[in-house]
Design an enzyme around this catalytic site. Structure first.
Site, short mmCIF file in Angstrom:
data_model
loop_
_atom_site.label_atom_id
_atom_site.label_comp_id
_atom_site.label_asym_id
_atom_site.label_seq_id
_atom_site.Cartn_x
_atom_site.Cartn_y
_atom_site.Cartn_z
N ILE A 140 0.83 -1.19 0.00
CA ILE A 140 0.00 0.00 0.00
C ILE A 140 0.87 1.25 0.00
O ILE A 140 1.84 1.35 0.75
CB ILE A 140 -0.90 0.03 1.26
CG1 ILE A 140 -1.64 -1.29 1.39
CG2 ILE A 140 -1.85 1.20 1.23
CD1 ILE A 140 -2.18 -1.55 2.78
N CYS A 141 0.51 2.20 -0.88
CA CYS A 141 1.22 3.48 -0.87
C CYS A 141 0.41 4.47 -0.04
O CYS A 141 -0.58 5.01 -0.50
CB CYS A 141 1.38 3.98 -2.30
SG CYS A 141 2.22 5.55 -2.37
N LEU A 142 0.83 4.67 1.18
CA LEU A 142 0.09 5.54 2.08
C LEU A 142 1.11 6.28 2.95
O LEU A 142 1.96 5.65 3.59
CB LEU A 142 -0.85 4.68 2.94
CG LEU A 142 -1.82 5.40 3.85
CD1 LEU A 142 -2.79 6.26 3.05
CD2 LEU A 142 -2.63 4.40 4.69
#
Lengths: 151, 483
Positions: A86-88
Site C-alpha cells: 500500500i502506498c500511504l
C-alpha cells in the site's frame, strides 16, 4: 520473545471491545504482533460489497516505527500493487508514534473511498484511472466481485 | 616630515634584536609596494581553498553558531537549527530574524505554526500517549509545540530515527507535528547511550557539512578531509591528504573547461553509447603507409611506424609533417554542410559520426594519460639507474618529472575540451575554440614526444616546450573557462 509492550496490549483490548465499524482486526493465536484484518469495501465506492483481507504486523520498535500492512485479497486500486503493498504516507514518512492500529486501518479504508492516481504504486492501474476513469471503476468492481465476494 | 619618518623607520630597523634583519618582513614589505594583481587574471584556475580536518570544521561551525547566538541572544542549539535551515548563511538568518523573529522560528521548524495550547496538569501523574504508561510528571518532556511524551519514549523515538540515518530532520512524535528536535534535546535523551549518541553526532555533522555551501567532503575513498572555500565555483580542488583532484562545485572529477551540467550530460551519454563507441574505435590501427598493424603503447599521438619509419598522427592517420608547423586540424570535426537536406537515417548516422569523433578523442586522451603514467614509471627507473651509476643527482633530473606532471595536467585539460566542443553551437566562437584546442593538442603531442625521449632531448628545448604547452592551456582556459 520479549514481553508484549503495554501499548500493544491496550490497543488490542480496545480493538476487541470497541471495534471500528467495517473493520475487524484479530491478533494471531501464536503471535500477538500479527493481526488478521478484514476491511469492508466502503459504500459508494467500486469496492462496495467486498470483504478485503489484510495482514498487519507490528515490528519490534512499534510504535516508533509504522506497522507493516499488506492486502492479501487482490484489489484493483492505483495505490495498491499486485503484491498488496500500500502506498500511504502515514505508513512511511508521515508515521507518528501517536498513530495507532485503528487510525491506520481507518486511513486504509478511506484510501478505498478516495483513490489517488497522482501518487501511484500500481502504474498501469493509475494510468487507466486517469485516462478512463469509468473503465477503471468497472475493472475495480469486476475485481471486487471476483476476488472479494465469494468467501 | 618625510625625512623624520624615514629616520624613524631606519631607527626601527637598527633597533631590531642584535642587528638581525627579519627577511620575512623585508619581503612582505616589498610585496605591499607592488600593486596587488588579481590571481585569477594570471591563472584562470586559481582557487583559494583550505583542506580542513573534521575537528577544524567543527570549530568553524561552532564559531558561526556562537557568533549568531551572541548576536541574536538565543541558545546555541536554536542558533544551529536556524543556521541549518538557511544553509549556514548568517547574514540571511540575522536579516530574517530581525524582520520577523516569530515567522523565522516557525519557518525553521523551531516553533509550531500556531501557538500551542497551554498544558494544565491536574495531577502529578500522567499517562504517556505513546507507551500508555502512567508516570510522575517530572518524567515528561516536550518541545515548543507542547506535545508531551515520557522520557523513555523520546529516547526510543530518537534511537529508531537515528538508526535510519535521520539526524537534523528528527521531529516531534505527535501526529502531523513538524517541530524539529534540536541537538541538545536529542543529546539530553541519549546521555546514557554512548554508541547511538556518537552515531547521531556523526550524522548531524554530515548533514551540516552537506548543507553548507562553502564546505565539501573530499570524494576520495575513506578520506575524512573537508574542503572549505568561500568561492562556490566549479574550480579544481586537490585534497592534501589523499591527493584526489575534483571539482569543488559538483564533487566529480575536475572537468574544465566543460561546466558541471555539460560534463554530467556527456558522461551519461558516454555510459549509454560507449558499447558502440568501443566497438568502433579499436585499440589498434594499421600504418597508413606500409599497413602493418600497430598497437598504441605510449601516450603520444605522434606515431612512428616501427616497420617503415613513417611519421603519422594516430588520430587522423595523416602525415605528421602537416601537423607540426602548419595549421593543425586533427581535433576539429568537419560537419557536413548539407545535413539539413539529408534523410533522417543519414542524419542519425551523421549524429553518431559526430559523437564518435569527439568520443574517440576523449577516450584516446584518457588512455594516453594512463600510458604516460607508465612512461613516468619507466622514467623513474631509468633516472634511478643513472643516479646510482653517478650520472648526475636526483636534483639534476627533477625537471623531467616536472615535465611529465605538466604533460599530464595539459592532457587532462585537453581531454575535457572534447565534451565542451561537442555541446558547443557552431559559429565563430566554436571555430576559435577548436583553433585553440588544435594548437594545444599539437603542443601537447610535441611535449609528449620529447618527454618519451627525455634523455636525448636537450633540457632547454624540453623546458621551452613545457612553457609553450602550458601557455596554450592557460590561454584556452582564460578564454573559455566560465565558472
Amino acid at each position: 520473545m520479549a514481553a508484549l509492550p503495554r501499548r500493544i496490549i491496550k490497543e488490542t483490548q480496545r480493538l476487541m471491545q470497541e471495534p471500528v465499524p467495517g473493520i475487524s482486526a484479530v491478533p494471531d493465536e501464536s503471535n500477538a504482533r500479527y493481526f488478521h484484518v478484514i476491511v469492508t469495501g466502503p459504500e459508494d465506492s467500486p469496492f462496495e460489497g467486498g470483504l478485503f483481507k489484510l495482514e498487519l504486523f507490528l515490528p519490534e520498535d512499534y510504535p516508533m516505527s509504522a506497522p507493516k500492512v499488506r492486502f492479501i485479497t487482490k484489489i484493483y486500486h492505483p495505490n495498491i500493487d499486485r503484491l498488496g503493498r500500500i502506498c500511504l504516507d502515514i505508513l512511511k514518512e508521515k508515521w507518528s508514534p501517536a498513530l495507532q492500529i485503528r487510525t491506520v486501518l481507518l486511513s486504509i479504508q478511506a484510501l478505498l473511498s478516495a483513490p489517488n492516481p497522482d501518487d501511484p504504486l500500481a502504474n498501469d492501474v493509475a494510468e487507466l484511472w486517469k485516462e478512463n476513469e469509468s473503465e477503471a471503476i468497472r475493472n475495480a468492481k469486476e475485481w471486487t466481485r471476483r476476488y472479494a465476494m465469494d468467501n | 616630515m618625510a625625512t623624520s619618518q624615514d629616520a624613524d623607520s631606519d631607527m626601527e630597523c637598527s633597533d631590531n634584536e642584535d642587528g638581525y634583519y627579519d627577511y620575512n618582513d623585508y619581503y612582505n614589505d616589498e610585496d605591499s609596494d607592488i600593486e596587488r594583481i588579481d590571481p585569477t587574471r594570471v591563472d584562470p584556475e586559481y582557487f583559494d581553498y583550505k583542506c580542513l580536518s573534521e575537528e577544524e570544521v567543527e570549530r568553524l561551525l561552532n564559531e558561526t553558531v556562537e557568533s549568531l547566538s551572541n548576536r541574536l541572544i538565543i541558545s546555541p542549539s536554536l542558533a544551529k537549527v536556524l543556521l541549518h535551515s538557511q544553509h549556514w548563511n548568517t547574514n540571511e538568518v540575522i536579516h530574517k530574524y530581525k524582520e520577523n523573529p516569530q515567522q523565522t522560528l516557525i519557518g525553521a521548524r523551531i516553533n509550531p505554526p500556531s501557538p500551542p495550547k497551554s498544558i494544565l496538569f491536574t495531577s502529578t501523574y500522567l499517562a504517556c500517549s505513546v507507551c500508555i504508561t502512567t508516570q510522575n510528571i517530572d518524567k515528561f518532556f516536550h518541545l515548543s509545540c507542547a506535545h508531551i511524551f515520557c522520557r523513555e519514549c523520546w529516547t526510543t523515538h530518537f534511537e529508531v530515527q537515528i538508526s535510519q540515518g535521520i539526524s537534523t530532520a528528527i521531529s516531534c512524535m505527535a501526529k502531523d507535528c513538524i517541530v524539529l528536535a534540536p541537538e541538545d534535546f536529542v543529546l539530553k535523551h541519549l546521555h546514557h547511550k554512548t554508541s547511538i549518541r556518537e552515531k547521531y553526532q556523526h550524522f548531524i555533522f554530515q548533514d551540516y557539512v552537506k548543507a553548507h555551501p562553502e564546505l565539501r567532503f573530499c570524494p576520495g575513498p575513506n578520506c575524512s578531509i573537508i574542503i572549505h572555500s568561500s568561492e562556490i565555483k566549479a574550480k579544481r580542488a586537490v585534497c592534501t591528504q589523499c591527493k584526489t583532484i575534483f571539482c569543488f562545485r559538483c564533487g566529480c572529477d575536475y572537468h574544465a573547461p566543460t561546466d558541471c551540467q555539460v560534463i554530467k550530460k556527456w558522461l551519461t551519454k558516454c555510459a549509454d553509447d560507449s558499447e558502440t563507441a568501443n566497438y568502433i574505435s579499436a585499440h589498434t590501427k594499421d600504418c597508413p603507409k606500409c599497413h602493418i598493424c600497430i598497437e598504441k603503447n605510449g601516450g603520444c599521438n605522434h606515431m612512428q611506424c616501427y616497420n617503415c619509419k613513417h611519421d603519422f598522427c594516430w588520430m587522423c592517420l595523416g602525415d605528421w609533417k602537416s601537423h607540426g608547423s602548419e595549421y593543425y586540424e586533427c581535433s576539429r570535426y568537419r560537419e557536413n554542410p548539407n545535413i539539413a537536406h539529408e534523410s533522417v537515417h543519414a542524419q542519425a548516422r551523421e549524429a553518431l559520426k559526430k559523437y564518435l569523433h569527439y568520443y574517440e578523442r576523449w577516450e584516446n586522451h584518457s588512455k594516453s594519460l594512463k600510458l604516460e603514467e607508465q612512461t613516468l614509471e619507466k622514467l623513474r627507473d631509468r633516472i634511478n639507474q643513472k643516479v646510482m651509476s653517478g650520472l648526475g643527482t636526483w636534483i639534476d633530473w627533477q625537471y623531467l618529472f616536472t615535465a611529465a606532471n605538466l604533460l599530464a595536467k595539459c592532457r587532462y585539460t585537453l581531454q575535457y575540451t572534447y565534451p565542451f566542443a561537442y555541446y558547443m553551437d557552431a559559429g565563430p566562437r566554436k571555430e576559435l575554440f577548436e583553433y585553440q584546442q588544435a594548437q594545444l593538442e599539437a603542443e601537447i603531442e610535441n611535449l609528449s614526444w620529447k618527454v618519451e625521449r627525455a634523455e636525448t632531448t636537450d633540457r632547454g628545448d624540453l623546458e621551452n616546450q613545457m612553457d609553450i604547452a602550458e601557455k596554450r592551456r592557460t590561454t584556452l582556459l582564460k578564454d573559455f573557462l566560465d565558472v
